[in-house]
Scaffold this active site. Structure first.
Site, mmCIF file in Angstrom:
data_model
loop_
_atom_site.group_PDB
_atom_site.id
_atom_site.type_symbol
_atom_site.label_atom_id
_atom_site.label_comp_id
_atom_site.label_asym_id
_atom_site.label_seq_id
_atom_site.Cartn_x
_atom_site.Cartn_y
_atom_site.Cartn_z
ATOM 1 C CG HIS A 34 -1.847 -1.085 1.377
ATOM 2 N ND1 HIS A 34 -1.741 -2.053 2.335
ATOM 3 C CD2 HIS A 34 -2.953 -1.395 0.658
ATOM 4 C CE1 HIS A 34 -2.731 -2.910 2.218
ATOM 5 N NE2 HIS A 34 -3.482 -2.549 1.201
ATOM 6 N N GLY A 144 -2.555 -2.134 -7.118
ATOM 7 C CA GLY A 144 -1.425 -3.055 -7.239
ATOM 8 C C GLY A 144 -1.691 -4.132 -8.279
ATOM 9 C CD GLN A 150 -9.067 -5.118 -6.447
ATOM 10 O OE1 GLN A 150 -9.817 -5.699 -5.677
ATOM 11 N NE2 GLN A 150 -8.068 -4.367 -6.013
ATOM 12 C CB VAL A 173 5.671 -4.420 -2.442
ATOM 13 C CG1 VAL A 173 6.837 -4.314 -1.460
ATOM 14 C CG2 VAL A 173 5.512 -3.116 -3.211
ATOM 15 C CB SER A 182 -1.314 -10.520 1.089
ATOM 16 O OG SER A 182 -2.629 -10.761 1.560
HETATM 17 O O1 PAF Z 1 -7.828 -4.264 -3.174
HETATM 18 C C1 PAF Z 1 -8.507 -3.881 -2.197
HETATM 19 O O2 PAF Z 1 -7.994 -3.604 -1.124
HETATM 20 C C2 PAF Z 1 -10.012 -3.769 -2.350
HETATM 21 O O3 PAF Z 1 -10.520 -4.749 -3.201
HETATM 22 C C3 PAF Z 1 -10.470 -2.360 -2.798
HETATM 23 C C4 PAF Z 1 -9.949 -2.021 -4.178
HETATM 24 C C5 PAF Z 1 -9.996 -1.321 -1.795
HETATM 25 C C6 PAF Z 1 -12.002 -2.321 -2.865
HETATM 26 O O4 PAF Z 1 -12.588 -2.598 -1.623
#
Ligand code: PAF
Length: 273
Positions: A34, A144, A150, A173, A182
């Site tokens: 993040h 990411g 996604q 990362v 994760s």
């Molecule tokens: O990847 C995530 O952490 C989640 O799927 C997101 C994109 C914040 C949506 O809730």
């Protein structure tokens, strides 16, 4: 750093904003993955907004919604130190009402791999990301590559709904030993953590195989299976960037994806070739 709870307050605050806005949506329990998104946003934009919302609609019955790690105090500090301007921290009631209109994942790309293992998951992801992007109206939003499907579906949603935001994908990362970061890694005990390394090792094996000139998908999958054994593997899949299965690797247009379960913990990882 300002902390905002409701979409209305955030929209009010941003209503006359003319600066570039970078947005990093998260479910909290922030790690270096993040942080790399946040740092890039801070570098690229005049304002950075991070959201922390554990979105219930993307969890299936029996998944880890109730035990999903909540580390708000630590997350707040990380965001402050990283130079985040606004932390958006809504509660479920702020984001959803009863009987809502939803964004539905596409029939094919949305229902293979993660979509097949977790039917309905991507409807929840796309719906919340659509809401968040509408609330924040960012110039750029950062995701990411670890959540490759996604990322692909969000990019498709932005394209299909003619949304103005630019989606910026960033590299996965990893820990020094290769494990992809994760928020769910904290569920792993010591033995599972060690076993989990087989996932990134299988991807390394795939890279070596490709570098030796073998582009045959079936053979690469067999090599990976050997490395992954005896893990509980849900899938090893090789697809194009558009998530269409391939028989041969196409350099520049292939993603190798793995999902495996260590006890109750599902881990995913991938390699973009
Ligand atoms: O990847 C995530 O952490 C989640 O799927 C997101 C994109 C914040 C949506 O809730």
């Amino acid at each position: 750093m300002t902390i905002i709870q409701t979409p209305q307050e955030l929209q009010e605050l941003l209503k006359n904003e003319t600066q570039s806005i970078g947005f990093v949506p998260t479910m909290g329990a922030l790690h270096h993955g993040h942080l790399s998104l946040i740092e890039r946003s801070v570098k690229d934009n005049e304002l950075t907004i991070v959201s922390i919302f554990v979105n219930p609609t993307q969890f299936l019955e029996g998944e880890d919604l109730d035990k999903y790690p909540n580390k708000f105090d630590a997350d707040e500090k990380i965001c402050k130190i990283a130079g985040v301007d606004i932390l958006f921290y809504p509660q479920k009631e702020d984001m959803y009402e009863d009987d809502e209109i939803k964004v539905i994942a596409p029939n094919i790309r949305g229902f293979v791999l993660e979509g097949a293992m977790r039917p309905g998951h991507f409807d929840g992801v796309l719906t919340i990301v659509m809401k968040l992007l509408n609330i924040v109206s960012p110039t750029k939003a950062y995701f990411g590559k670890k959540d490759a499907q996604q990322l692909s579906l969000i990019s498709q949603m932005v394209r299909n709904f003619c949304m103005k935001v630019e989606i910026v994908p960033l590299e996965t990362v990893r820990e020094d030993d290769g494990l992809a970061l994760s928020s769910r890694n904290i569920y792993l005990d010591k033995a599972q953590r060690k076993e989990a390394l087989k996932i990134s090792s299988s991807l390394k094996k795939a890279t070596q195989t490709v570098m030796q000139g073998n582009l045959n998908v079936k053979e690469i999958q067999e090599e990976m299976e050997k490395v992954l054994s005896p893990l509980n593997v849900e899938y090893i899949s090789i697809v194009s960037r558009a998530f269409i299965p391939q028989k041969e690797i196409v350099i520049g247009d292939s993603i190798i994806l793995v999902a495996a379960k260590l006890g109750q913990t599902r881990l995913i990882d991938n390699l973009w070739i």
